[in-house]
Motif scaffolding. Structure first.
Motif, short mmCIF file in Angstrom:
data_model
loop_
_atom_site.label_atom_id
_atom_site.label_comp_id
_atom_site.label_asym_id
_atom_site.label_seq_id
_atom_site.Cartn_x
_atom_site.Cartn_y
_atom_site.Cartn_z
N PHE A 110 67.60 85.72 -22.03
CA PHE A 110 68.96 85.70 -21.48
C PHE A 110 68.93 85.21 -20.04
CE2 PHE A 110 72.57 87.45 -19.22
CZ PHE A 110 73.63 87.24 -20.09
N ILE A 111 68.02 85.74 -19.25
CA ILE A 111 67.91 85.33 -17.85
C ILE A 111 67.59 83.84 -17.77
CG2 ILE A 111 66.57 85.59 -15.72
CD1 ILE A 111 66.24 88.57 -16.50
N ALA A 112 66.61 83.38 -18.57
CA ALA A 112 66.20 81.97 -18.52
C ALA A 112 67.31 81.03 -18.97
CB ALA A 112 64.95 81.76 -19.36
N GLU A 113 67.94 81.35 -20.09
CA GLU A 113 68.90 80.42 -20.69
C GLU A 113 70.31 80.54 -20.13
OE1 GLU A 113 68.55 80.53 -24.99
OE2 GLU A 113 66.39 80.80 -24.79
N ILE A 114 70.77 81.74 -19.88
CA ILE A 114 72.15 81.93 -19.44
C ILE A 114 72.26 81.87 -17.92
CG2 ILE A 114 74.17 83.44 -19.48
CD1 ILE A 114 73.32 82.21 -22.25
N ASP A 115 71.45 82.65 -17.23
CA ASP A 115 71.56 82.72 -15.78
C ASP A 115 70.90 81.54 -15.07
OD1 ASP A 115 73.06 85.14 -15.49
OD2 ASP A 115 71.28 86.23 -16.12
N LEU A 116 69.71 81.15 -15.52
CA LEU A 116 69.01 80.04 -14.87
C LEU A 116 69.34 78.69 -15.50
CD1 LEU A 116 65.53 81.71 -14.35
CD2 LEU A 116 67.37 81.42 -12.68
N LYS A 117 70.02 78.73 -16.64
CA LYS A 117 70.44 77.51 -17.36
C LYS A 117 69.25 76.60 -17.72
CE LYS A 117 75.12 77.80 -15.70
NZ LYS A 117 75.19 79.15 -16.04
#
Length: 94
Positions: A37-44
């Motif tokens: 989630f952090i990698a894909e959503i927040d860090l795009k």
């Protein structure tokens, strides 16, 4: 794309980390953290599943050279997507 990574002091890094944590939509106090989630959503970052990344190189993930995605062990990523069930050690490790 060629990106240059700037030098940051420890204080600048700490400030950026705290600003990032403050805007996250997830609870950072509960483990395991949802790394995808952090990698894909927040860090795009775009995931690039690679077969055998862990088995062949003993790494779970790595940033792509253009810093716009990340390579991830395909089998571990399948666990996160729940296509492979009951492999909690792999999911928690990722």
């Amino acid at each position: 794309m060629n990106r240059e990574i700037p030098f940051l002091s420890n204080q600048e890094i700490h400030q950026k980390v705290e600003a990032f944590r403050a805007k996250l939509e997830i609870d950072l106090q509960t483990l395991p953290l949802d790394a995808t989630f952090i990698a894909e959503i927040d860090l795009k970052l775009k995931p690039v599943p690679l077969k055998g990344l862990w088995a062949d190189l003993n790494i779970d993930a790595a940033l792509t050279p253009d810093l716009e995605g990340y390579y991830v062990d395909a089998e571990s990523y399948e666990c996160i997507l729940e296509r492979i069930q009951n492999n909690h050690w792999m999911e928690n490790r990722l």
